[in-house]
Design an enzyme around this catalytic site. Sequence first.
Site, PDB file in Angstrom:
ATOM      1  N   ASP A 105       0.808  -1.086  -0.036  1.00 20.74           N
ATOM      2  CA  ASP A 105      -0.170   0.323   0.028  1.00 20.74           C
ATOM      3  C   ASP A 105       1.089   1.115   0.031  1.00 20.74           C
ATOM      4  OD1 ASP A 105      -3.055   1.124   0.580  1.00 20.74           O
ATOM      5  OD2 ASP A 105      -1.431   1.975   1.671  1.00 20.74           O
ATOM      6  N   TYR A 235      -1.905  10.848   2.259  1.00 15.52           N
ATOM      7  CA  TYR A 235      -3.016  11.219   0.901  1.00 15.52           C
ATOM      8  C   TYR A 235      -3.322  12.525   0.708  1.00 15.52           C
ATOM      9  CZ  TYR A 235      -5.050   6.989   2.337  1.00 15.52           C
ATOM     10  OH  TYR A 235      -4.300   5.146   1.768  1.00 15.52           O
ATOM     11  N   HIS A 300      -7.132  -6.672  -0.830  1.00 11.02           N
ATOM     12  CA  HIS A 300      -5.749  -4.982  -0.446  1.00 11.02           C
ATOM     13  C   HIS A 300      -5.273  -5.607   0.255  1.00 11.02           C
ATOM     14  CE1 HIS A 300      -3.740  -1.844  -1.223  1.00 11.02           C
ATOM     15  NE2 HIS A 300      -4.284  -1.611  -0.114  1.00 11.02           N
TER      16      HIS A 300
END
Length: 321
Positions: A105, A235, A300
């Site tokens: 990730d 982010y 994921h």
Amino acid sequence: MEKIEHKTVPVNGLNMHVAELGQGPLVLFLHGFPELWYSWRHQILYMAAQGYRAVAPDLRGYGDTTGAPLEDPSKFTTLHMVGDLIALLDAIAPDEDKVFVVGHDWGAFIAWHLCMYRPDKVKALVNLSVAFIPRSPEINPVDMFRSAYGEDHYICRFQEPGDIEAEFAQTGTKQVLKNIFAFRTPGPLYFPKGKGFSNSADNTTHLPTWLSENDLDYYAGKFEQTGFSGGVNYYRAIGRNWELNAPWFQAQVHVPAKFIVGELDLTYHVPGTKEYIHKGGFQKDVPLLQEVVVMEGAAHFINQERPDEINEHIYAFLKKF
């Protein structure tokens, strides 16, 4: 798990918490969101048993690593992250010119940049879930996601400081983590404002089979201490990364690499990603890419969902070097 050693290392203005086990060539494990060193618990035990020194830090803004300015997302760029890792390696392995790296990730995103900025530091790389993402000079990635998916897409919702944190506080730390870990939809993740998760607005999500209540309690305890801002700031720094990485436009990653992704992973279903991975673009940008594995039926969080297979994939690749 009791065998794993924990220590705090001063690096790059932080006090970085590191979990490690084993003796031998160093394997640096980099976690993603919303995770911790703990995400690599299965890999740490396995790789140490194979004769490696497995090292997994809590990255900047996470867990027991302290000192990051959580109120300033501009301090969460890939340049800061790679700076942390270079300083960490200098502190804990000063005699090793190169180390192995495994990322998942955001950890994979950081690992690609570590290899792009400092290929001299990495022997070989295994990345999970997030393929190399070449820089587009035309559009900031946040604007691209906003254009493709709208304001409710999680990357867009994460941009305004304090906004998603307030919503997470209403939902509750444990429930937020359970919802994210349980997400298995091979498509975009949405957080409609005021409505929680698009897949579990009624908060009836079941714990995935690969995560125990004790595991969830460990994550929840750490995120209750730190809050989510540190992780969400990664982010918020996407646009800044895009600006700062302009000098590396069309740069290649010259490190031997292996890439593994779950077939149900939302990252694998971003438009254009499969074509990039399988039709030559990925190989062009990472010329020493030796293998791509798509894990059937996996989502994921593959290093936790399918630990035995991931362990074998990592070991099979690293032992070549």
